[in-house]
Design an enzyme around this catalytic site. Structure first.
Site, PDB file in Angstrom:
ATOM      1  CD  GLN A 115      -0.908  -0.995   3.606  1.00  0.00           C
ATOM      2  OE1 GLN A 115      -2.103  -1.246   3.479  1.00  0.00           O
ATOM      3  NE2 GLN A 115      -0.249  -1.331   4.706  1.00  0.00           N
ATOM      4  CG  ASP A 150      -1.064   2.708  14.822  1.00  0.00           C
ATOM      5  OD1 ASP A 150      -1.261   2.692  16.045  1.00  0.00           O
ATOM      6  OD2 ASP A 150      -1.919   2.331  13.993  1.00  0.00           O
ATOM      7  CG  ASP A 204      -2.040 -12.961   5.172  1.00  0.00           C
ATOM      8  OD1 ASP A 204      -2.951 -12.740   5.993  1.00  0.00           O
ATOM      9  OD2 ASP A 204      -2.243 -13.228   3.977  1.00  0.00           O
ATOM     10  N   GLY A 205      -2.083 -11.735   8.628  1.00  0.00           N
ATOM     11  CA  GLY A 205      -2.880 -12.097   9.806  1.00  0.00           C
ATOM     12  C   GLY A 205      -3.773 -13.303   9.574  1.00  0.00           C
ATOM     13  CG  ASP A 228      -5.610  -1.090  15.322  1.00  0.00           C
ATOM     14  OD1 ASP A 228      -6.415  -0.459  14.617  1.00  0.00           O
ATOM     15  OD2 ASP A 228      -4.629  -0.554  15.880  1.00  0.00           O
ATOM     16  CB  SER A 229      -8.111  -4.280  10.229  1.00  0.00           C
ATOM     17  OG  SER A 229      -9.473  -3.933  10.223  1.00  0.00           O
ATOM     18  N   PRO A 278      -5.502  -5.202   1.528  1.00  0.00           N
ATOM     19  CG  PRO A 278      -3.421  -4.500   2.384  1.00  0.00           C
ATOM     20  CD  PRO A 278      -4.514  -4.112   1.432  1.00  0.00           C
TER      21      PRO A 278
HETATM   22  N1  SPD Z   1     -11.525   4.246   8.319  1.00  0.00           N
HETATM   23  C1  SPD Z   1     -10.267   3.951   8.890  1.00  0.00           C
HETATM   24  C2  SPD Z   1     -10.329   3.036  10.046  1.00  0.00           C
HETATM   25  C3  SPD Z   1      -8.943   2.728  10.542  1.00  0.00           C
HETATM   26  C4  SPD Z   1      -8.958   1.918  11.762  1.00  0.00           C
HETATM   27  N2  SPD Z   1      -7.645   1.479  12.169  1.00  0.00           N
HETATM   28  C5  SPD Z   1      -6.708   2.488  12.365  1.00  0.00           C
HETATM   29  C6  SPD Z   1      -5.439   2.033  12.947  1.00  0.00           C
HETATM   30  C7  SPD Z   1      -5.081   2.802  14.149  1.00  0.00           C
HETATM   31  N3  SPD Z   1      -4.268   2.066  15.022  1.00  0.00           N
END
Ligand code: SPD
Length: 282
Positions: A36, A91, A142-143, A160-161, A167
C-alpha cells in the site's frame, strides 16, 4: 491539491458523495510499500496524520479515542488476560494501551506491512515505542495465515485493521472469525474494528450475519473519532464466555492511568446503540 492550499479528503468517501476535508501544512513522508501507499502529513488542526492508501489511520489529536476503546473494553471484561494478539495495529497505539494492564505478560503483534511499523517509529514514537516493551513480539506476516497456525492460545485477540478494501478485506470474512475462535482459549474475547453505523450498515450487518453463529456472545460498541468518516467508528465484541456489561470489571478500569476517553460510564454507554442501528446485529 495545490501548493498554497493543501487539503486531504478520503477518496473512498468521495465516491459516496461525502468527505471530511482537513487542511494540511506539509507532507512529511510518502512511501509505497509492497502492499500500500503510506503517507505522514502535518495538519493545521489535528497534528500529524498517518494515511494508508489515502485513508486516515490516525491523527495525533484524536487517536486516543480509538486506541483506548479498542483495547480497554475487552481487557476490562476478561478477568485475567495474560496473552493478547493484535492483528494490524502497526502504529503501536493499541499495544500502548494493552500494556497498561498488569495481568498482560505477552503481546503478539501480527502486522502485514513492516513499513507501517518503520514509519510509525519515526513519526509517532509515543505510539510505536510500545513495541520496545519486552512483553511484545512482532510478526510481519499475513494475519489470516498467522491465525490459522495458532490454536487455543490467546485470551484476547484485537483486530486493529484498516477498512475492508485491499489487504484488510479478508479480515472481515467468516473464515477469519472462525479461525480466531479456534485461536482463542475457552473463555477468550475478540474485538475487531467494524466501521461506522452511520455510513457502513452493510458491513456491520454482514459481520453479524456470521459472528452470531460462531460466538455465544456477539455485541457491537462504538467510539467517537472526529477524523474518521462520520465521526464514529465501532467494534465487534465477540466472546466465548464473558458478557461486556455483566462481566465488566470496574476494579481493573479504576487501576488504569493516563486515560483521556475511557472510564466506566463510557464502557457501558458504548454498547447502547441508537435505535436505528440496533437491528444491524440481527
Ligand atoms: N476508516 C479507517 C479506520 C482505521 C482503523 N484502524 C486504524 C489504525 C489505528 N491504530
Amino acid at each position: 491539491m495545490n501548493n498554497k492550499d493543501l487539503w486531504i479528503e478520503e477518496k473512498s468517501e468521495i465516491e459516496n458523495g461525502r468527505a471530511l476535508k482537513i487542511r494540511i501544512t506539509k507532507s512529511l513522508e510518502k512511501v509505497k510499500s509492497k502492499f500500500q501507499e503510506i503517507e505522514v502529513v502535518e495538519s493545521q488542526s489535528f497534528g500529524k496524520i498517518l494515511l494508508v492508501d489515502e485513508i486516515i489511520m490516525l491523527t495525533e489529536a484524536d487517536e486516543f479515542c480509538y486506541h483506548e476503546m479498542i483495547a480497554h473494553v475487552p481487557l476490562c471484561v476478561h478477568p485475567k488476560a495474560q496473552k493478547v494478539l493484535v492483528i494490524g495495529g502497526g502504529d503501536g497505539g493499541t499495544v500502548r494501551e494493552i500494556l497498561k494492564h498488569d495481568s498482560v505478560n505477552e503481546v503478539d503483534v501480527c502486522e502485514i506491512d513492516e513499513k507501517v511499523i518503520e514509519i510509525s517509529k519515526r513519526h509517532f514514537p509515543y505510539l510505536a515505542n510500545s513495541f520496545n516493551d519486552p512483553r511484545v513480539q512482532i510478526y510481519c506476516e499475513d494475519g489470516n495465515k498467522f491465525i490459522k497456525a495458532h490454536k487455543d492460545e490467546y485470551d484476547i485477540i484485537i483486530v486493529d485493521s484498516s477498512d475492508p478494501i485491499g489487504p484488510a478485506e479478508v479480515l472481515f470474512r467468516r473464515e477469519f472469525f472462525e479461525a480466531m475462535f479456534q485461536a482463542l482459549k475457552d473463555d477468550g474475547i475478540v474485538v475487531t474494528q467494524a466501521e461506522s453505523f452511520f455510513y457502513h450498515s452493510e458491513i456491520i450487518k454482514s459481520l453479524f450475519s456470521f459472528i452470531r453463529d460462531i460466538y455465544p456472545i456477539s455485541e457491537y460498541y462504538y467510539t467517537l473519532v472526529p477524523t474518521y468518516p462520520s465521526g464514529v467508528i465501532g467494534f465487534t465484541f465477540c466472546s466465548k464466555k464473558y458478557h461486556p456489561i455483566n462481566n465488566f470489571n470496574e476494579t481493573e478500569a479504576l487501576k488504569l492511568n493516563d486515560l483521556k476517553y475511557y472510564y466506566r460510564g463510557i464502557h457501558i454507554s458504548a454498547f447502547n446503540l441508537p435505535f436505528f442501528a440496533q437491528g444491524y446485529k440481527y
